[in-house]
Design an enzyme around this catalytic site. Structure first.
Site, PDB file in Angstrom:
ATOM      1  CG  ASP A  25      32.610  38.759  35.048  1.00 31.78           C
ATOM      2  OD1 ASP A  25      31.823  39.561  35.570  1.00 31.78           O
ATOM      3  OD2 ASP A  25      33.741  38.511  35.507  1.00 31.78           O
ATOM      4  CD  GLU A 209      33.538  45.648  36.306  1.00 33.41           C
ATOM      5  OE1 GLU A 209      34.768  45.735  36.435  1.00 33.41           O
ATOM      6  OE2 GLU A 209      32.838  44.907  37.018  1.00 33.41           O
TER       7      GLU A 209
END
Length: 443
Positions: A25, A209
């Site tokens: 991420d 997401e």
């Protein structure tokens, strides 16, 4: 992800050989001295790791040196709200002379989550906790307060956030403090949710997401977001909107909030698992941010090793815009200072498309797993009707056969062929159905 067990000394963790490995991420920024700083989730695929947001630095976006952790652990208010043992998906932005880091605290499978804020005078720190920005509860309908992205639209600031469960939302921020505009007080969180901009049905577990919103050339906004399973079928799709708060639609005009359509057909895929002949297998690329560095934009994302999916690393790719304002990404990883950033020198003649190309096609309904490349021959005779628009932009049907024969909005640019270790032309393109194709010329 495994977190540091009680009694384990973080100093015993050898990070000297990590480089870009274990970065999950990721988001990247550049300081005034030209150093790039990468912030990522507290993740380590091979054993225990401490909490506090991983930090790396680089001079070329290719080779990374592990720098340490931004924070000493999970801030107390985030830990108290969520029970989290580590921090996820940090977002770092500069506002004036202040650097702001939005971190996420949660646990797997839970919607009891929080996004908090820390500030620093420099990306290297020191970082000071400023409390919570937005929270969510598992037993309350609405978004999951993780995966922050900050968007600056003139004098208005926005927080794009959310994941599975309630989808992606946009909440307005106070530019002066960095907190939620409707916060009851400094360091006190808002209870969202803001505007819903993207969502997926329960039939696919609401799998969406890692959203990132960036301005489109000429006006409007593009939403970059990840779909499906983190470990295998993860991939990146996009939509566009006239407003930060949506609605966002794909190339076929489908709303990214559509829960009735086939969930495999909503959103335009731009990057998924793939393999070029002789090269590594890149599996489950996603959770992307975008670094705007002068005249170049770069997609910064994590990706897994297809031969060992437990291993993940950061990867950087050029992001380009088609003639009609759609973001696409390079088939080749970014190679650093050798890459051309002068778009005026990119191919501008249809004849430049002639040659042998190794191509990967991302169908909207076939983004699962890994797509292998195939070879196509582009001849001068097959380029009739293709138009060159300058600066690497082309429009027309120039791939020779099959569904890829549809008219494409393509961008062609110099790149570095990672398989053959040499300079080569690459392209990335999309058609009006939302199919995306990219490839590299091999001869």
């Amino acid at each position: 992800m495994t977190l540091l067990e009680p009694g384990v000394d973080p100093a015993t963790l050898d990070t000297s050989a990590w480089g870009g490995r274990h970065a999950h991420d990721p988001t990247a920024v550049r300081d005034d001295d030209g150093t790039y700083w990468l912030f990522s989730t507290d993740a380590f695929s091979e054993g225990p790791v401490r909490a506090g947001v991983q930090v790396r630095r680089s001079t070329d976006l290719v080779t990374w040196q592990f720098h340490g952790w931004a924070l000493p652990g999970v801030p107390s208010d985030g830990a108290a709200w969520t029970g989290a043992e580590g921090l996820w998906a940090p977002e770092v932005v500069r506002v004036g002379d202040e650097w702001r880091m939005y971190w996420s605290a949660s646990t797997f499978g839970s919607r009891t989550s929080a996004i908090g804020l820390a500030v620093a005078p420099h990306p290297s720190g020191p970082w000071e906790d400023r409390g919570l920005v937005v929270t969510s509860r598992h037993d309350a309908d609405g978004p999951n307060a993780i995966d922050a992205n900050v968007v600056v639209d003139d004098d208005r600031h926005w927080l794009v956030y959310g994941s599975f469960f309630g989808g992606i939302h946009v909440l307005e921020l106070d530019p002066a403090t960095g907190g939620a505009l409707d916060s009851p007080g400094p360091g006190q969180p808002a209870w969202g949710p803001g505007w819903l901009v993207a969502r997926r049905p329960r039939s696919v577990e609401g799998a969406i997401e890692g959203a990132f919103v960036l301005p489109r050339p000429g006006g409007g906004w593009a939403l970059v977001v990840s779909y499906d399973s983190l470990f295998s079928t993860y991939h990146v799709r996009v939509g566009v909107s006239a407003s930060v708060t949506g609605p966002y639609v794909d190339r076929a005009g489908r709303d990214l909030r559509d829960l009735d359509a086939d969930p495999a057909t909503v959103g335009t895929p731009v990057l998924a698992g793939h393999r070029f002949a002789g090269g590594r297998t890149w599996l489950a690329p996603g959770h992307a941010s975008v670094l705007t560095d002068g005249d170049v934009q770069l997609l910064v994302h994590h990706v897994r090793d297809g031969d060992d999916p437990t291993q993940h690393e950061v990867q950087v790719r050029r992001l380009v815009w088609t003639d009609d304002g759609w973001p696409l990404v390079s088939p080749q990883p970014w190679a650093g200072p050798t890459e051309s950033t002068d778009e005026s020198a990119w191919p501008s003649d249809v004849a430049d498309l002639v040659g042998t190309w190794e191509v990967v096609t991302f169908e909207q309904t076939a983004t699962s797993g890994v797509t292998a490349s195939h070879v196509v021959e582009v001849t001068a005779a097959g380029l009739a009707g293709v138009r060159a628009l300058g600066s690497g932009r082309f429009v027309g049907a120039w791939l020779p056969a099959g569904p890829e024969r549809a008219p494409l909005h393509a961008v062609v640019f110099p790149s570095w062929d990672a398989v053959r270790d040499r300079a080569a032309l690459s392209f990335t393109a999309t058609d009006d159905t939302g199919r995306t194709v990219f490839g590299t010329r091999t001869a």
